[in-house]
Structures are given as C-alpha cells and as structure tokens.
Design a protein around this motif. Structure first.
Motif, PDB file in Angstrom:
ATOM      1  N   LEU A  51       0.842  -1.205   0.000  1.00  0.00           N
ATOM      2  CA  LEU A  51       0.000   0.000   0.000  1.00  0.00           C
ATOM      3  C   LEU A  51       0.868   1.241   0.000  1.00  0.00           C
ATOM      4  O   LEU A  51       1.872   1.311   0.720  1.00  0.00           O
ATOM      5  CB  LEU A  51      -0.899   0.022   1.255  1.00  0.00           C
ATOM      6  CG  LEU A  51      -1.817   1.258   1.396  1.00  0.00           C
ATOM      7  CD1 LEU A  51      -2.864   1.280   0.278  1.00  0.00           C
ATOM      8  CD2 LEU A  51      -2.499   1.283   2.751  1.00  0.00           C
ATOM      9  N   SER A  52       0.486   2.216  -0.813  1.00  0.00           N
ATOM     10  CA  SER A  52       1.125   3.527  -0.797  1.00  0.00           C
ATOM     11  C   SER A  52       0.150   4.536  -1.385  1.00  0.00           C
ATOM     12  O   SER A  52      -0.305   4.382  -2.519  1.00  0.00           O
ATOM     13  CB  SER A  52       2.427   3.520  -1.599  1.00  0.00           C
ATOM     14  OG  SER A  52       3.099   4.764  -1.460  1.00  0.00           O
ATOM     15  N   ILE A  53      -0.177   5.557  -0.590  1.00  0.00           N
ATOM     16  CA  ILE A  53      -1.146   6.578  -0.980  1.00  0.00           C
ATOM     17  C   ILE A  53      -0.474   7.955  -0.920  1.00  0.00           C
ATOM     18  O   ILE A  53       0.096   8.327   0.115  1.00  0.00           O
ATOM     19  CB  ILE A  53      -2.374   6.576  -0.050  1.00  0.00           C
ATOM     20  CG1 ILE A  53      -3.079   5.209  -0.086  1.00  0.00           C
ATOM     21  CG2 ILE A  53      -3.330   7.698  -0.424  1.00  0.00           C
ATOM     22  CD1 ILE A  53      -3.731   4.858  -1.397  1.00  0.00           C
ATOM     23  N   LEU A  54      -0.543   8.698  -2.009  1.00  0.00           N
ATOM     24  CA  LEU A  54       0.023  10.045  -2.068  1.00  0.00           C
ATOM     25  C   LEU A  54      -1.107  11.064  -2.149  1.00  0.00           C
ATOM     26  O   LEU A  54      -1.985  10.967  -3.009  1.00  0.00           O
ATOM     27  CB  LEU A  54       0.937  10.180  -3.290  1.00  0.00           C
ATOM     28  CG  LEU A  54       1.557  11.555  -3.519  1.00  0.00           C
ATOM     29  CD1 LEU A  54       2.566  11.886  -2.421  1.00  0.00           C
ATOM     30  CD2 LEU A  54       2.240  11.618  -4.896  1.00  0.00           C
ATOM     31  N   LEU A  63       2.434  11.337   2.238  1.00  0.00           N
ATOM     32  CA  LEU A  63       2.591   9.962   1.772  1.00  0.00           C
ATOM     33  C   LEU A  63       2.201   9.018   2.902  1.00  0.00           C
ATOM     34  O   LEU A  63       2.798   9.035   3.971  1.00  0.00           O
ATOM     35  CB  LEU A  63       4.029   9.689   1.338  1.00  0.00           C
ATOM     36  CG  LEU A  63       4.291   8.310   0.708  1.00  0.00           C
ATOM     37  CD1 LEU A  63       3.556   8.187  -0.628  1.00  0.00           C
ATOM     38  CD2 LEU A  63       5.787   8.079   0.513  1.00  0.00           C
ATOM     39  N   TYR A  64       1.177   8.208   2.639  1.00  0.00           N
ATOM     40  CA  TYR A  64       0.719   7.198   3.603  1.00  0.00           C
ATOM     41  C   TYR A  64       1.241   5.854   3.132  1.00  0.00           C
ATOM     42  O   TYR A  64       0.800   5.323   2.112  1.00  0.00           O
ATOM     43  CB  TYR A  64      -0.807   7.205   3.662  1.00  0.00           C
ATOM     44  CG  TYR A  64      -1.427   6.250   4.675  1.00  0.00           C
ATOM     45  CD1 TYR A  64      -1.982   6.737   5.852  1.00  0.00           C
ATOM     46  CD2 TYR A  64      -1.492   4.883   4.434  1.00  0.00           C
ATOM     47  CE1 TYR A  64      -2.572   5.876   6.773  1.00  0.00           C
ATOM     48  CE2 TYR A  64      -2.075   4.010   5.347  1.00  0.00           C
ATOM     49  CZ  TYR A  64      -2.617   4.513   6.513  1.00  0.00           C
ATOM     50  OH  TYR A  64      -3.203   3.656   7.420  1.00  0.00           O
ATOM     51  N   VAL A  92       2.836   6.363   8.684  1.00  0.00           N
ATOM     52  CA  VAL A  92       3.140   4.935   8.699  1.00  0.00           C
ATOM     53  C   VAL A  92       1.944   4.212   9.313  1.00  0.00           C
ATOM     54  O   VAL A  92       1.613   4.451  10.470  1.00  0.00           O
ATOM     55  CB  VAL A  92       4.397   4.646   9.544  1.00  0.00           C
ATOM     56  CG1 VAL A  92       4.775   3.163   9.452  1.00  0.00           C
ATOM     57  CG2 VAL A  92       5.553   5.533   9.121  1.00  0.00           C
ATOM     58  N   SER A  93       1.302   3.354   8.540  1.00  0.00           N
ATOM     59  CA  SER A  93       0.140   2.645   9.097  1.00  0.00           C
ATOM     60  C   SER A  93       0.595   1.687  10.187  1.00  0.00           C
ATOM     61  O   SER A  93       0.100   1.725  11.320  1.00  0.00           O
ATOM     62  CB  SER A  93      -0.618   1.891   8.006  1.00  0.00           C
ATOM     63  OG  SER A  93       0.158   0.832   7.472  1.00  0.00           O
ATOM     64  N   HIS A  94       1.541   0.800   9.858  1.00  0.00           N
ATOM     65  CA  HIS A  94       2.139  -0.133  10.813  1.00  0.00           C
ATOM     66  C   HIS A  94       3.440  -0.621  10.183  1.00  0.00           C
ATOM     67  O   HIS A  94       3.807  -0.174   9.096  1.00  0.00           O
ATOM     68  CB  HIS A  94       1.188  -1.273  11.162  1.00  0.00           C
ATOM     69  CG  HIS A  94       0.811  -2.156  10.014  1.00  0.00           C
ATOM     70  ND1 HIS A  94       0.348  -1.669   8.801  1.00  0.00           N
ATOM     71  CD2 HIS A  94       0.826  -3.512   9.874  1.00  0.00           C
ATOM     72  CE1 HIS A  94       0.100  -2.675   7.986  1.00  0.00           C
ATOM     73  NE2 HIS A  94       0.392  -3.802   8.610  1.00  0.00           N
ATOM     74  N   TYR A  95       4.134  -1.514  10.865  1.00  0.00           N
ATOM     75  CA  TYR A  95       5.516  -1.773  10.468  1.00  0.00           C
ATOM     76  C   TYR A  95       5.719  -3.059   9.658  1.00  0.00           C
ATOM     77  O   TYR A  95       6.824  -3.587   9.604  1.00  0.00           O
ATOM     78  CB  TYR A  95       6.413  -1.766  11.710  1.00  0.00           C
ATOM     79  CG  TYR A  95       6.355  -0.455  12.462  1.00  0.00           C
ATOM     80  CD1 TYR A  95       6.675   0.741  11.824  1.00  0.00           C
ATOM     81  CD2 TYR A  95       5.951  -0.406  13.794  1.00  0.00           C
ATOM     82  CE1 TYR A  95       6.613   1.956  12.494  1.00  0.00           C
ATOM     83  CE2 TYR A  95       5.890   0.805  14.477  1.00  0.00           C
ATOM     84  CZ  TYR A  95       6.215   1.972  13.827  1.00  0.00           C
ATOM     85  OH  TYR A  95       6.146   3.173  14.497  1.00  0.00           O
ATOM     86  N   ILE A 188      -8.565   5.997   5.358  1.00  0.00           N
ATOM     87  CA  ILE A 188      -7.506   5.037   5.065  1.00  0.00           C
ATOM     88  C   ILE A 188      -7.214   4.288   6.357  1.00  0.00           C
ATOM     89  O   ILE A 188      -6.917   4.907   7.380  1.00  0.00           O
ATOM     90  CB  ILE A 188      -6.225   5.730   4.566  1.00  0.00           C
ATOM     91  CG1 ILE A 188      -6.542   6.796   3.504  1.00  0.00           C
ATOM     92  CG2 ILE A 188      -5.240   4.710   4.008  1.00  0.00           C
ATOM     93  CD1 ILE A 188      -5.339   7.629   3.094  1.00  0.00           C
ATOM     94  N   THR A 189      -7.274   2.950   6.321  1.00  0.00           N
ATOM     95  CA  THR A 189      -7.167   2.187   7.558  1.00  0.00           C
ATOM     96  C   THR A 189      -5.980   1.228   7.592  1.00  0.00           C
ATOM     97  O   THR A 189      -5.874   0.415   8.521  1.00  0.00           O
ATOM     98  CB  THR A 189      -8.454   1.369   7.808  1.00  0.00           C
ATOM     99  OG1 THR A 189      -8.655   0.458   6.710  1.00  0.00           O
ATOM    100  CG2 THR A 189      -9.662   2.284   7.943  1.00  0.00           C
TER     101      THR A 189
END
Length: 374
Positions: A51-54, A63-64, A92-95, A188-189
């Motif tokens: 996943l990558s959202i700009l 940038l998510y 950063v959503s998670h690692y 965005i989750t």
C-alpha cells in the motif's frame, strides 16, 4: 536599411516564438501539470501486494505508507517524476514490510517535515532500517492517539485509531486516518481488521467519506459491514498485487462494496489511480473496475469454508514430513511461527496448533504474520 530592419524584425519574431515555446514547455512539465487546478488530489500508487497513498493539497504532500521492497524504487521515482522533493507528512500505518520498506527509500531521497507512526516497536530488519533513516534525517516524529488532528494545507487529518496498542495482531495497531476538506473526505485504515474497525465505529468520530481505501488489501478480515455503513463511501480504492497468493481482494469484500453501490478501483487490474477534487467535482483517472470476481479468485474462494477454517484432517499434534509447525490465530486469521512474540500475546481461545504447509494455510484463508514472516 530596409534589409537591416527586416532582419531585426525577423529576429524579434523568432525571439517571441522561442519565449512562447519556453512558456508552453514549462506549463507542460510534470510539476506544472500536478499544480494545475485541483483542490485535492489522492493517488493510489501501484506497489503490488502493498500500500502507498500520495495526497496533495495547496502545494503540500502527504505519503501514507510506501509499499514493499520490490516497489521502493518505483515510489521514489514517482515522486521525482512529479517534482516532489518534500513531504509535509509521512504516515506509517504499521511496520509490516509491504507498508514501510518503500518509506526507507523515500527518507533517503526526500525531505520530510513530520512522521506520524504507531506507538509500538517491531523486531524486524526493515523496521530497524526505517528507524535509522528517520533518525539520520532528524525528522520530527509523533505517535498520535485516536481523536488527534493535524492541519494539511486546507485539509484536516483526523486520527481514527487505534484506540490502544495492546492488540496481539499488529494489523490492529494500524494508524487509521480520515483526511477531509470542505468538499471531500477519505478514510484510510492500513491493515486494520474487524477488532480495530469496531473500535473506530464505536468511537463517535466522524466517519462519513467519499472514498474508502480498503483495509488490508481487500482481505475477508477487514471492511466490516458496520464500518462500510458508517462511511457510506461512493468509491473504494483497493491496493493488491496482480494474481497474489492471498486471494485479495476477496469475494466477500467485493460483494459488500457492490451491495452498497460503491465504485471500485484496483491496482491489480488498473495500476495507479488518481482521485481529483476540483470546485466540488470529484473525478477519477480510470473508469471503475469490474466488480465480478475472476474465475481464478472464484476457484480460490470456493475452496475456503465459511469460517475460513483449516481442514480438520490436516491438523496434527506431531510434525509430518510434508510441512512444519505453525500457530494460528482463528480470530484474526493469521499464522505464525511458534516463537513469534505475537503468539505469547494471543488469547488462548483464538490459538490453534497446526502442522502443514504455508500454501495450505494461505489457500484456507489465513495470512502470514507481518512480524515473523512465516
């Protein structure tokens, strides 16, 4: 004299044409094209099974996530191509590797004002690399809590979850956000699953949105009925790898979106997709994808029981020559190595021992743990 005047006049005309061409060229450059009239722009980058959202508004960028290792250079190249050398926020959503590996490359090439990240640590090499690059760049970092908000140009970033960081499955530690303007909102989750989604729905925070970036790549353990109803999104972005081994997006998620009349856009079928908001009008760079499940995905789904359970006859208390030992979380549908730290935090009622192959588990609807990467 007339010849000199004619030559002078011709030179002047050539200069005017040259200047006009230079102006036209500058207007057609990537940076200028991205700066053309748009109040808000959100692009789902094509990072395969990641996943990558700009996001862009008022000349600022967010940038998510950054996708996995295999697409790190693509994300960096995309930013350079569009003249983006500074990010207001990196979220950063998670690692898990498929979410942060690409961020390491971005930190090495792009100025970042602030990192918003979840408040836990991961025992992985890619996490260590991320930490090193963030410290090397002396980037300000915060671990926000649900309800916190941040200004992003004329947009607002509201943190929806998690409510706490004591979940055994780190997917439910995903930093979930709602980004909104006066005319548009998107949720965005990350890889949040049903447990975190339930907390978000019960939080009382605003969830109405125009666009939903579908949780966990369209997994059957995300996008609950309650969350979808609370958002009421008319469009959904799904980031998944073409022909991925997980069966993402699942028929369950596609049907839930389809039942609500949601337009679906998918990287596995369409590549990168951009949503543009201008003067109250929302438009997309692609037409909605077909909502029907492919024959391949359908065959995969038909082999999975309603509970996504592992076949009873494949479970054994002893090692076999055809597989190895794993520990399953029957609630989150994750499988782990027995020595994974998440196993020690697992509720006993959700724990199940399993001996077999990785492929059997994936075909049965389970996903590998992002921490121990079995």
């Amino acid at each position: 004299m007339n010849q000199r005047k004619t030559a002078s006049s011709l030179s002047g005309q050539i200069l005017k044409v040259f200047c006009l061409l230079m102006v036209m060229f500058s207007l057609c450059s990537p940076a200028a094209v991205r700066a053309e009239e748009a109040d808000f722009r959100l692009t789902m980058l094509d990072v395969g099974q990641g996943l990558s959202i700009l996001c862009e508004t008022n000349g600022e960028y967010l940038l998510y996530d950054g996708g996995g290792r295999s697409h790190s250079s693509y994300v960096v190249a995309y930013l350079k191509k569009h003249g983006i050398d500074r990010l207001r926020y990196m979220i950063v959503s998670h690692y898990d590797e498929d979410h942060i590996a690409g961020l390491v490359g971005v930190l090495n090439t792009t100025e970042v004002d602030m990192i918003l990240s979840p408040d836990y640590e991961a025992d992985t090499k890619i996490y260590d690399s991320f930490r090193q690059m963030a410290e090397k760049g002396n980037v300000e970092e915060e671990h926000p809590e649900a309800g916190d908000s941040y200004q992003f140009g004329e947009a607002d970033i509201q943190i929806l979850g998690p409510m706490n960081y004591d979940e055994a499955d780190e997917n439910n530690d995903s930093l979930a956000v709602r980004i909104s303007t006066d005319e548009f909102s998107a949720v965005i989750t990350g890889d949040a699953e049903f447990d975190e989604e339930a907390d978000i729905v019960n939080s009382g925070l605003p969830l109405e949105s125009d666009l939903y970036v579908v949780g966990h790549h369209g997994s059957s353990s995300s996008s609950s009925e309650e969350l979808l109803d609370a958002m009421g999104a008319s469009a959904a972005f799904i980031s998944a790898g073409e022909d991925n081994s997980y069966g993402h997006p699942t028929e369950q998620t596609l049907e839930a979106l389809n039942e609500r009349g949601t337009d679906i856009y998918r990287t596995d079928l369409q590549g990168e997709v951009t949503c543009t908001v201008s003067d109250g009008e929302i438009s997309f760079s692609e037409q909605p994808a077909e909502v029907s499940v492919s024959d391949e995905n359908q065959a995969w789904v038909e082999n999975v029981s309603d509970e996504n359970a592992v076949p009873e006859d494949s479970i054994s208390d002893e090692n076999t020559s055809t597989g190895r030992n794993y520990v399953l979380n029957t609630n989150t549908k994750k499988f782990h190595y027995p020595d994974c730290k998440s196993v020690g935090q697992m509720k006993e009622k959700n724990r199940q021992e399993y001996t077999g192959t990785r492929e059997e588990l994936i075909a049965s609807g389970y996903d590998p743990c992002g921490n121990c990467n079995p």
